[in-house]
Design an enzyme around this catalytic site. Structure first.
Site, PDB file in Angstrom:
ATOM      1  N   HIS A  15       0.912  -1.205   0.032  1.00 33.75           N
ATOM      2  CA  HIS A  15       0.016  -0.202  -0.023  1.00 33.75           C
ATOM      3  C   HIS A  15       0.969   1.275  -0.204  1.00 33.75           C
ATOM      4  O   HIS A  15       2.093   1.249   0.123  1.00 33.75           O
ATOM      5  CB  HIS A  15      -0.970  -0.032   1.156  1.00 33.75           C
ATOM      6  CG  HIS A  15      -0.367   0.230   2.568  1.00 33.75           C
ATOM      7  ND1 HIS A  15      -1.200   0.758   3.691  1.00 33.75           N
ATOM      8  CD2 HIS A  15       0.882   0.297   2.899  1.00 33.75           C
ATOM      9  CE1 HIS A  15      -0.474   0.871   4.642  1.00 33.75           C
ATOM     10  NE2 HIS A  15       0.910   0.508   4.501  1.00 33.75           N
ATOM     11  N   CYS A  34       5.449   5.998   4.777  1.00 32.32           N
ATOM     12  CA  CYS A  34       4.159   5.367   4.095  1.00 32.32           C
ATOM     13  C   CYS A  34       3.753   5.849   3.086  1.00 32.32           C
ATOM     14  O   CYS A  34       2.865   5.208   2.185  1.00 32.32           O
ATOM     15  CB  CYS A  34       3.170   5.438   5.262  1.00 32.32           C
ATOM     16  SG  CYS A  34       3.555   3.994   6.728  1.00 32.32           S
ATOM     17  N   HIS A  40       4.955  -0.037  -0.458  1.00 32.52           N
ATOM     18  CA  HIS A  40       5.601  -0.664   0.538  1.00 32.52           C
ATOM     19  C   HIS A  40       4.726  -2.079   1.187  1.00 32.52           C
ATOM     20  O   HIS A  40       3.494  -1.793   0.848  1.00 32.52           O
ATOM     21  CB  HIS A  40       6.350  -0.134   1.713  1.00 32.52           C
ATOM     22  CG  HIS A  40       5.202   0.460   2.607  1.00 32.52           C
ATOM     23  ND1 HIS A  40       4.646   1.796   2.278  1.00 32.52           N
ATOM     24  CD2 HIS A  40       4.547   0.099   3.635  1.00 32.52           C
ATOM     25  CE1 HIS A  40       3.867   1.965   3.216  1.00 32.52           C
ATOM     26  NE2 HIS A  40       3.595   1.045   4.098  1.00 32.52           N
ATOM     27  N   HIS A  42       3.086  -5.102   3.758  1.00 34.69           N
ATOM     28  CA  HIS A  42       3.020  -5.466   5.199  1.00 34.69           C
ATOM     29  C   HIS A  42       2.603  -6.995   5.239  1.00 34.69           C
ATOM     30  O   HIS A  42       2.006  -7.412   4.153  1.00 34.69           O
ATOM     31  CB  HIS A  42       1.939  -4.736   5.935  1.00 34.69           C
ATOM     32  CG  HIS A  42       2.588  -3.353   6.067  1.00 34.69           C
ATOM     33  ND1 HIS A  42       3.326  -2.907   7.274  1.00 34.69           N
ATOM     34  CD2 HIS A  42       2.292  -2.023   5.658  1.00 34.69           C
ATOM     35  CE1 HIS A  42       3.499  -1.574   6.988  1.00 34.69           C
ATOM     36  NE2 HIS A  42       2.804  -1.046   6.193  1.00 34.69           N
ATOM     37  N   ASP A  80      -4.963 -10.746  -0.698  1.00 33.57           N
ATOM     38  CA  ASP A  80      -3.386 -11.263  -0.557  1.00 33.57           C
ATOM     39  C   ASP A  80      -2.664 -11.179  -1.987  1.00 33.57           C
ATOM     40  O   ASP A  80      -3.054 -11.171  -2.904  1.00 33.57           O
ATOM     41  CB  ASP A  80      -3.600 -12.884  -0.151  1.00 33.57           C
ATOM     42  CG  ASP A  80      -2.364 -13.349   0.141  1.00 33.57           C
ATOM     43  OD1 ASP A  80      -1.487 -12.743   0.831  1.00 33.57           O
ATOM     44  OD2 ASP A  80      -2.097 -14.763  -0.353  1.00 33.57           O
ATOM     45  N   HIS A  81      -1.382 -10.568  -1.734  1.00 32.24           N
ATOM     46  CA  HIS A  81      -0.440 -10.542  -2.675  1.00 32.24           C
ATOM     47  C   HIS A  81      -0.934  -9.412  -3.663  1.00 32.24           C
ATOM     48  O   HIS A  81      -0.863  -9.449  -4.881  1.00 32.24           O
ATOM     49  CB  HIS A  81      -0.058 -11.729  -3.432  1.00 32.24           C
ATOM     50  CG  HIS A  81       0.892 -12.544  -2.795  1.00 32.24           C
ATOM     51  ND1 HIS A  81       0.461 -13.233  -1.398  1.00 32.24           N
ATOM     52  CD2 HIS A  81       2.300 -12.545  -2.806  1.00 32.24           C
ATOM     53  CE1 HIS A  81       1.456 -13.936  -0.992  1.00 32.24           C
ATOM     54  NE2 HIS A  81       2.558 -13.600  -1.645  1.00 32.24           N
ATOM     55  N   GLU A 125      -1.083  -4.601  11.466  1.00 31.73           N
ATOM     56  CA  GLU A 125      -0.239  -4.392  10.525  1.00 31.73           C
ATOM     57  C   GLU A 125       1.323  -4.533  10.681  1.00 31.73           C
ATOM     58  O   GLU A 125       1.912  -4.841   9.904  1.00 31.73           O
ATOM     59  CB  GLU A 125      -0.385  -2.890  10.194  1.00 31.73           C
ATOM     60  CG  GLU A 125       0.176  -2.189   8.976  1.00 31.73           C
ATOM     61  CD  GLU A 125      -0.097  -0.797   8.634  1.00 31.73           C
ATOM     62  OE1 GLU A 125      -1.059  -0.744   7.696  1.00 31.73           O
ATOM     63  OE2 GLU A 125       0.591  -0.081   9.364  1.00 31.73           O
TER      64      GLU A 125
HETATM   65 NI    NI Z   1       2.269   0.843   5.518  1.00 28.55          NI
END
Ligand code: NI
Length: 136
Positions: A15, A34, A40, A42, A80-81, A125
């Site tokens: 995100h 962020c 990036h 998580h 996911d992914h 997160e």
């Molecule tokens: Ni983040």
């Protein structure tokens, strides 16, 4: 007598936190790393909890196989992914903060379970940063 049952799940996603209507300077000031334009990732950990009366016939609050399938269909398959900003429609115009992701997950799961059951979504997160939402 109400009992809370919980199931853990997991997804990886990328995100970027920013607002299109803010300047680069303001986005960096508010969102820091962020706001990286290259995104990036998580490793999100999810705990979905359902609270309700124990069914007299089954002894279950909710059949965990059913809850597992709902989480797989509504969350894992969808997130996911994925790049949350670019690939998940709910975030096309909504900042994918942990708070907003938890609310989106809640809103996707709630209609799939019996309306008598209470739902709580807890989203990690990072191992140290987590949020929870239970619909109010
Ligand atoms: Ni983040």
């Amino acid at each position: 007598m109400k009992v809370k049952v919980s199931r853990k799940a997991h997804f990886n996603a990328a995100h970027r936190l920013y607002r299109k209507d803010w300047s680069d300077e303001k986005n960096t000031a508010v969102f820091g790393k962020c706001n990286n334009p290259s995104f990036h990732g998580h490793n999100y950990e999810l705990i979905v909890s359902v609270t309700g009366e124990i069914d007299k016939d089954t002894g279950f609050v909710i059949d965990m196989k059913v809850l597992k399938d709902i989480i797989r269909d509504e969350v894992e398959e969808a997130f996911d992914h994925k790049n949350l900003n670019m690939e998940v429609p709910e975030f096309s115009d909504l900042n994918p903060t942990a708070e907003n992701i938890a609310v989106v997950i809640y809103n996707k799961i709630k209609p799939k379970i019996d309306s008598k059951l209470e739902l709580e979504v807890m989203l990690f997160e990072t191992p140290r940063n987590f949020v929870s939402y239970s619909g109010s």
